[in-house]
Design a protein around this motif. Structure first.
Motif, PDB file in Angstrom:
ATOM      1  N   LYS A  94       0.801  -1.227   0.000  1.00 51.64           N
ATOM      2  CA  LYS A  94       0.000   0.000   0.000  1.00 51.64           C
ATOM      3  C   LYS A  94       0.831   1.274   0.000  1.00 51.64           C
ATOM      4  CE  LYS A  94      -4.123  -1.911   1.965  1.00 51.64           C
ATOM      5  NZ  LYS A  94      -5.412  -1.459   2.396  1.00 51.64           N
ATOM      6  N   HIS A  95       2.067   1.214   0.495  1.00 48.80           N
ATOM      7  CA  HIS A  95       2.893   2.417   0.636  1.00 48.80           C
ATOM      8  C   HIS A  95       4.231   2.221  -0.057  1.00 48.80           C
ATOM      9  CE1 HIS A  95       0.197   4.137   3.659  1.00 48.80           C
ATOM     10  NE2 HIS A  95       0.166   2.931   4.209  1.00 48.80           N
ATOM     11  N   ARG A  96       4.652   3.247  -0.773  1.00 48.67           N
ATOM     12  CA  ARG A  96       5.991   3.267  -1.359  1.00 48.67           C
ATOM     13  C   ARG A  96       6.895   3.985  -0.371  1.00 48.67           C
ATOM     14  NH1 ARG A  96       6.139  -0.631  -4.538  1.00 48.67           N
ATOM     15  NH2 ARG A  96       4.485  -0.642  -6.053  1.00 48.67           N
ATOM     16  N   VAL A  97       7.819   3.248   0.212  1.00 46.13           N
ATOM     17  CA  VAL A  97       8.704   3.823   1.221  1.00 46.13           C
ATOM     18  C   VAL A  97      10.137   3.405   0.944  1.00 46.13           C
ATOM     19  CG1 VAL A  97       6.957   3.893   3.028  1.00 46.13           C
ATOM     20  CG2 VAL A  97       8.361   1.872   2.793  1.00 46.13           C
ATOM     21  N   ASN A  98      11.051   4.106   1.594  1.00 45.02           N
ATOM     22  CA  ASN A  98      12.456   3.717   1.565  1.00 45.02           C
ATOM     23  C   ASN A  98      12.576   2.425   2.370  1.00 45.02           C
ATOM     24  OD1 ASN A  98      15.199   3.376   2.182  1.00 45.02           O
ATOM     25  ND2 ASN A  98      15.585   5.576   2.070  1.00 45.02           N
ATOM     26  N   GLY A  99      12.955   1.365   1.709  1.00 43.68           N
ATOM     27  CA  GLY A  99      13.003   0.054   2.355  1.00 43.68           C
ATOM     28  C   GLY A  99      13.949  -0.012   3.543  1.00 43.68           C
ATOM     29  N   THR A 100      15.055   0.707   3.472  1.00 44.45           N
ATOM     30  CA  THR A 100      16.017   0.687   4.569  1.00 44.45           C
ATOM     31  C   THR A 100      15.428   1.323   5.813  1.00 44.45           C
ATOM     32  OG1 THR A 100      17.821   0.829   2.985  1.00 44.45           O
ATOM     33  CG2 THR A 100      18.341   1.356   5.266  1.00 44.45           C
ATOM     34  N   PHE A 101      14.820   2.502   5.657  1.00 39.74           N
ATOM     35  CA  PHE A 101      14.217   3.174   6.804  1.00 39.74           C
ATOM     36  C   PHE A 101      13.057   2.364   7.368  1.00 39.74           C
ATOM     37  CE2 PHE A 101      15.816   7.372   5.020  1.00 39.74           C
ATOM     38  CZ  PHE A 101      16.871   7.431   5.919  1.00 39.74           C
ATOM     39  N   PHE A 102      12.250   1.802   6.481  1.00 40.01           N
ATOM     40  CA  PHE A 102      11.120   1.007   6.947  1.00 40.01           C
ATOM     41  C   PHE A 102      11.608  -0.203   7.740  1.00 40.01           C
ATOM     42  CE2 PHE A 102       8.276  -2.611   6.430  1.00 40.01           C
ATOM     43  CZ  PHE A 102       7.165  -2.115   7.079  1.00 40.01           C
ATOM     44  N   ALA A 103      12.560  -0.933   7.190  1.00 38.08           N
ATOM     45  CA  ALA A 103      13.077  -2.127   7.878  1.00 38.08           C
ATOM     46  C   ALA A 103      13.683  -1.748   9.218  1.00 38.08           C
ATOM     47  CB  ALA A 103      14.105  -2.829   6.995  1.00 38.08           C
ATOM     48  N   LEU A 104      14.449  -0.669   9.247  1.00 36.32           N
ATOM     49  CA  LEU A 104      15.077  -0.234  10.487  1.00 36.32           C
ATOM     50  C   LEU A 104      14.037   0.147  11.534  1.00 36.32           C
ATOM     51  CD1 LEU A 104      17.783   0.403  11.869  1.00 36.32           C
ATOM     52  CD2 LEU A 104      17.551   2.727  10.992  1.00 36.32           C
ATOM     53  N   GLU A 105      13.029   0.915  11.131  1.00 38.92           N
ATOM     54  CA  GLU A 105      11.994   1.346  12.073  1.00 38.92           C
ATOM     55  C   GLU A 105      11.119   0.180  12.532  1.00 38.92           C
ATOM     56  OE1 GLU A 105       9.881   4.670  10.371  1.00 38.92           O
ATOM     57  OE2 GLU A 105      11.766   5.717   9.984  1.00 38.92           O
ATOM     58  N   PHE A 106      10.660  -0.619  11.585  1.00 37.24           N
ATOM     59  CA  PHE A 106       9.756  -1.712  11.925  1.00 37.24           C
ATOM     60  C   PHE A 106      10.438  -2.726  12.844  1.00 37.24           C
ATOM     61  CE2 PHE A 106       7.695  -5.780  11.438  1.00 37.24           C
ATOM     62  CZ  PHE A 106       6.361  -5.451  11.557  1.00 37.24           C
ATOM     63  N   PHE A 107      11.604  -3.197  12.445  1.00 35.49           N
ATOM     64  CA  PHE A 107      12.239  -4.252  13.228  1.00 35.49           C
ATOM     65  C   PHE A 107      12.858  -3.726  14.520  1.00 35.49           C
ATOM     66  CE2 PHE A 107      11.783  -6.404   9.155  1.00 35.49           C
ATOM     67  CZ  PHE A 107      11.087  -7.516   9.602  1.00 35.49           C
ATOM     68  N   SER A 108      13.195  -2.452  14.577  1.00 32.15           N
ATOM     69  CA  SER A 108      13.629  -1.876  15.855  1.00 32.15           C
ATOM     70  C   SER A 108      12.479  -1.931  16.859  1.00 32.15           C
ATOM     71  CB  SER A 108      14.084  -0.435  15.675  1.00 32.15           C
ATOM     72  OG  SER A 108      15.234  -0.373  14.888  1.00 32.15           O
TER      73      SER A 108
END
Length: 140
Positions: free
Chosen positions: A105-119
């Motif tokens: 649903k969202h186009r995001v920077n994968g690195t920032f998303f992975a870092l935020e989500f998994f943190s």
């Protein structure tokens, strides 16, 4: 085993962590994580779109997993271990499904998303496991 400090008796035995105590302590973790996220967003604007949806989802999922695990531990016996492991496994699977749906649903920077989500995921899971370990200790 007890010892005395300045007239107070302190027991080395840890008390079991009730759901009420867990929720109180978890609110502290949520507040600390929220302040950190707000500070990072204010200075660096790094948060992905709908960050607070992710935050709330993971917090709610952690509470549900803790309550299910806590209930399983209260049953005792071998079943408690299976319930505990199942709750943590289901939390992982539901979280990964959330990631898939969110990324569609969202186009995001994968690195920032992975870092935020998994943190957030690992912070909440570490707190949950630490809390559950307090309940698994045998009485002395």
């Amino acid at each position: 085993m007890c010892f005395h400090v300045f007239g107070h008796t302190i027991s080395k035995q840890k008390q079991k962590l009730s759901i009420k105590k867990f929720l109180f302590q978890f609110c502290g973790v949520l507040i600390a994580a929220s302040v950190l996220a707000l500070a990072l967003d204010a200075y660096y604007s790094l948060l992905v779109p709908q960050f607070w949806l992710i935050f709330g989802f993971l917090a709610g999922l952690t509470i549900v997993a803790y309550i299910a695990s806590y209930a399983g531990i209260k049953t005792g016996g071998e079943l408690s271990v299976y319930v505990l492991m199942a709750a943590i496994f289901i939390k992982l699977i539901v979280s990964l499904l959330f990631v898939v749906i969110y990324l569609q649903k969202h186009r995001v920077n994968g690195t920032f998303f992975a870092l935020e989500f998994f943190s957030l995921y690992f912070l909440f899971t570490a707190f949950e496991v630490k809390s559950l370990l307090l309940n698994l200790r045998p009485p002395k």
